[in-house]
Design a protein around this motif. Structure first.
Motif, PDB file in Angstrom:
ATOM      1  N   LEU A  21     -16.421  -4.129  33.782  1.00 30.32           N
ATOM      2  CA  LEU A  21     -16.474  -5.160  32.744  1.00 30.32           C
ATOM      3  C   LEU A  21     -16.165  -6.529  33.342  1.00 30.32           C
ATOM      4  O   LEU A  21     -16.819  -7.524  33.030  1.00 30.32           O
ATOM      5  CB  LEU A  21     -15.493  -4.841  31.609  1.00 30.32           C
ATOM      6  CG  LEU A  21     -15.702  -3.524  30.868  1.00 30.32           C
ATOM      7  CD1 LEU A  21     -14.642  -3.360  29.787  1.00 30.32           C
ATOM      8  CD2 LEU A  21     -17.099  -3.386  30.311  1.00 30.32           C
ATOM      9  N   GLU A  22     -15.170  -6.578  34.217  1.00 34.36           N
ATOM     10  CA  GLU A  22     -14.814  -7.831  34.876  1.00 34.36           C
ATOM     11  C   GLU A  22     -15.989  -8.357  35.697  1.00 34.36           C
ATOM     12  O   GLU A  22     -16.323  -9.551  35.634  1.00 34.36           O
ATOM     13  CB  GLU A  22     -13.605  -7.610  35.778  1.00 34.36           C
ATOM     14  CG  GLU A  22     -13.212  -8.834  36.582  1.00 34.36           C
ATOM     15  CD  GLU A  22     -12.084  -8.536  37.543  1.00 34.36           C
ATOM     16  OE1 GLU A  22     -11.067  -9.250  37.481  1.00 34.36           O
ATOM     17  OE2 GLU A  22     -12.211  -7.589  38.350  1.00 34.36           O
ATOM     18  N   GLU A  60      -6.549  -9.734  25.819  1.00 35.22           N
ATOM     19  CA  GLU A  60      -6.689  -8.411  25.208  1.00 35.22           C
ATOM     20  C   GLU A  60      -7.959  -7.724  25.710  1.00 35.22           C
ATOM     21  O   GLU A  60      -8.978  -8.375  25.928  1.00 35.22           O
ATOM     22  CB  GLU A  60      -6.770  -8.574  23.690  1.00 35.22           C
ATOM     23  CG  GLU A  60      -6.853  -7.310  22.903  1.00 35.22           C
ATOM     24  CD  GLU A  60      -6.890  -7.563  21.402  1.00 35.22           C
ATOM     25  OE1 GLU A  60      -7.275  -6.637  20.677  1.00 35.22           O
ATOM     26  OE2 GLU A  60      -6.553  -8.679  20.953  1.00 35.22           O
ATOM     27  N   HIS A  61      -7.865  -6.410  25.891  1.00 33.24           N
ATOM     28  CA  HIS A  61      -9.030  -5.554  26.137  1.00 33.24           C
ATOM     29  C   HIS A  61      -9.007  -4.465  25.069  1.00 33.24           C
ATOM     30  O   HIS A  61      -7.950  -3.922  24.753  1.00 33.24           O
ATOM     31  CB  HIS A  61      -8.956  -4.833  27.486  1.00 33.24           C
ATOM     32  CG  HIS A  61      -9.258  -5.664  28.678  1.00 33.24           C
ATOM     33  ND1 HIS A  61     -10.441  -6.325  28.869  1.00 33.24           N
ATOM     34  CD2 HIS A  61      -8.522  -5.913  29.789  1.00 33.24           C
ATOM     35  CE1 HIS A  61     -10.425  -6.947  30.034  1.00 33.24           C
ATOM     36  NE2 HIS A  61      -9.256  -6.720  30.609  1.00 33.24           N
ATOM     37  N   ARG A  62     -10.151  -4.149  24.553  1.00 34.45           N
ATOM     38  CA  ARG A  62     -10.296  -2.997  23.662  1.00 34.45           C
ATOM     39  C   ARG A  62     -11.459  -2.184  24.216  1.00 34.45           C
ATOM     40  O   ARG A  62     -12.553  -2.711  24.407  1.00 34.45           O
ATOM     41  CB  ARG A  62     -10.581  -3.444  22.238  1.00 34.45           C
ATOM     42  CG  ARG A  62     -10.712  -2.303  21.270  1.00 34.45           C
ATOM     43  CD  ARG A  62     -10.927  -2.793  19.852  1.00 34.45           C
ATOM     44  NE  ARG A  62     -11.137  -1.663  18.971  1.00 34.45           N
ATOM     45  CZ  ARG A  62     -11.644  -1.763  17.765  1.00 34.45           C
ATOM     46  NH1 ARG A  62     -11.984  -2.951  17.285  1.00 34.45           N
ATOM     47  NH2 ARG A  62     -11.817  -0.693  17.019  1.00 34.45           N
ATOM     48  N   SER A  91     -14.197 -14.018  22.282  1.00 38.93           N
ATOM     49  CA  SER A  91     -14.295 -12.574  22.494  1.00 38.93           C
ATOM     50  C   SER A  91     -15.637 -12.260  23.119  1.00 38.93           C
ATOM     51  O   SER A  91     -16.660 -12.814  22.721  1.00 38.93           O
ATOM     52  CB  SER A  91     -14.159 -11.822  21.165  1.00 38.93           C
ATOM     53  OG  SER A  91     -12.890 -12.039  20.607  1.00 38.93           O
ATOM     54  N   ILE A  92     -15.611 -11.372  24.084  1.00 39.35           N
ATOM     55  CA  ILE A  92     -16.810 -10.953  24.797  1.00 39.35           C
ATOM     56  C   ILE A  92     -16.987  -9.460  24.545  1.00 39.35           C
ATOM     57  O   ILE A  92     -16.059  -8.676  24.759  1.00 39.35           O
ATOM     58  CB  ILE A  92     -16.666 -11.236  26.301  1.00 39.35           C
ATOM     59  CG1 ILE A  92     -16.458 -12.734  26.534  1.00 39.35           C
ATOM     60  CG2 ILE A  92     -17.883 -10.719  27.061  1.00 39.35           C
ATOM     61  CD1 ILE A  92     -16.020 -13.086  27.932  1.00 39.35           C
ATOM     62  N   CYS A 105     -22.191   4.742  26.812  1.00 40.20           N
ATOM     63  CA  CYS A 105     -21.003   5.456  27.293  1.00 40.20           C
ATOM     64  C   CYS A 105     -19.708   4.747  26.935  1.00 40.20           C
ATOM     65  O   CYS A 105     -18.687   5.398  26.708  1.00 40.20           O
ATOM     66  CB  CYS A 105     -21.084   5.633  28.806  1.00 40.20           C
ATOM     67  SG  CYS A 105     -22.482   6.636  29.335  1.00 40.20           S
ATOM     68  N   VAL A 106     -19.740   3.423  26.921  1.00 36.94           N
ATOM     69  CA  VAL A 106     -18.530   2.636  26.674  1.00 36.94           C
ATOM     70  C   VAL A 106     -18.900   1.426  25.839  1.00 36.94           C
ATOM     71  O   VAL A 106     -19.898   0.761  26.112  1.00 36.94           O
ATOM     72  CB  VAL A 106     -17.902   2.146  28.006  1.00 36.94           C
ATOM     73  CG1 VAL A 106     -16.691   1.266  27.752  1.00 36.94           C
ATOM     74  CG2 VAL A 106     -17.540   3.311  28.907  1.00 36.94           C
ATOM     75  N   LYS A 107     -18.090   1.164  24.828  1.00 39.16           N
ATOM     76  CA  LYS A 107     -18.179  -0.132  24.164  1.00 39.16           C
ATOM     77  C   LYS A 107     -16.814  -0.781  24.302  1.00 39.16           C
ATOM     78  O   LYS A 107     -15.781  -0.100  24.263  1.00 39.16           O
ATOM     79  CB  LYS A 107     -18.649  -0.029  22.721  1.00 39.16           C
ATOM     80  CG  LYS A 107     -17.766   0.719  21.772  1.00 39.16           C
ATOM     81  CD  LYS A 107     -18.400   0.746  20.386  1.00 39.16           C
ATOM     82  CE  LYS A 107     -17.540   1.461  19.375  1.00 39.16           C
ATOM     83  NZ  LYS A 107     -18.147   1.446  18.047  1.00 39.16           N
ATOM     84  N   ALA A 108     -16.819  -2.089  24.536  1.00 35.85           N
ATOM     85  CA  ALA A 108     -15.561  -2.764  24.828  1.00 35.85           C
ATOM     86  C   ALA A 108     -15.624  -4.216  24.378  1.00 35.85           C
ATOM     87  O   ALA A 108     -16.705  -4.768  24.155  1.00 35.85           O
ATOM     88  CB  ALA A 108     -15.270  -2.694  26.322  1.00 35.85           C
ATOM     89  N   GLU A 109     -14.448  -4.798  24.259  1.00 35.93           N
ATOM     90  CA  GLU A 109     -14.351  -6.217  23.924  1.00 35.93           C
ATOM     91  C   GLU A 109     -13.158  -6.805  24.665  1.00 35.93           C
ATOM     92  O   GLU A 109     -12.119  -6.160  24.792  1.00 35.93           O
ATOM     93  CB  GLU A 109     -14.189  -6.387  22.411  1.00 35.93           C
ATOM     94  CG  GLU A 109     -14.461  -7.783  21.927  1.00 35.93           C
ATOM     95  CD  GLU A 109     -14.648  -7.821  20.419  1.00 35.93           C
ATOM     96  OE1 GLU A 109     -15.801  -7.936  19.975  1.00 35.93           O
ATOM     97  OE2 GLU A 109     -13.632  -7.710  19.702  1.00 35.93           O
ATOM     98  N   THR A 110     -13.333  -8.013  25.165  1.00 32.65           N
ATOM     99  CA  THR A 110     -12.292  -8.746  25.872  1.00 32.65           C
ATOM    100  C   THR A 110     -12.055 -10.058  25.144  1.00 32.65           C
ATOM    101  O   THR A 110     -13.012 -10.737  24.783  1.00 32.65           O
ATOM    102  CB  THR A 110     -12.740  -9.062  27.319  1.00 32.65           C
ATOM    103  OG1 THR A 110     -12.929  -7.838  28.019  1.00 32.65           O
ATOM    104  CG2 THR A 110     -11.724  -9.914  28.049  1.00 32.65           C
TER     105      THR A 110
END
Length: 143
Positions: A21-22, A60-62, A91-92, A105-110
């Motif tokens: 993600l980074e 924050e990371h989710r 938020s990204i 496979c993954v959903k995320a938010e930063t």
């Protein structure tokens, strides 16, 4: 995906997902070349429009794991967009998919904020930054 990203089950380890993600965030928003030597200009030059001595900090990371991301010797697919802009943060959202099967496979938010590196003060998201972000805005991956 790197061989060393894999865990004992052949899946990409959860810590390595955050690294992915980074890397997606840096490729999309910059700065060009990271903090090292100059590189190519990112699609959204968000970090080029900040005052000198500005730092971007993750507040924050989710992350929600939807399916195992199995190691493959090809890059995973990472869709990235800005899902929210507030006074002093943005938020990204990310959606990481298996590059062969196309399965999410993954959903995320930063949540990211800009801080003055000298004073430590939180900086507001400027109108110039909002304009840069606008074409890349969408809904939160979490709805």
């Amino acid at each position: 995906m790197r061989w060393s990203d894999m865990d004992a089950y052949g899946h990409i380890n959860n810590v390595e997902i955050l690294r992915m993600l980074e890397e997606a965030r840096i490729l999309a928003f910059g700065p060009p070349g990271g903090t090292g030597a100059p590189g190519t200009e990112p699609p959204i030059a968000l970090f080029n429009s900040v005052p000198a001595n500005t730092q971007s900090l993750i507040s924050e990371h989710r992350v929600k794991y939807l399916a195992p991301l199995e190691y493959r010797n090809i890059p995973a697919s990472v869709d990235i967009w800005v899902s929210s802009v507030k006074a002093a943060s943005l938020s990204i959202s990310y959606l990481v998919s298996d590059p062969v099967m196309g399965v999410p496979c993954v959903k995320a938010e930063t949540v990211l904020a800009f801080v003055d590196g000298v004073s430590g003060r939180l900086l507001r998201v400027s109108e110039e930054q909002r304009e840069l972000i606008r074409p890349w805005a969408g809904e939160s991956v979490f709805g």
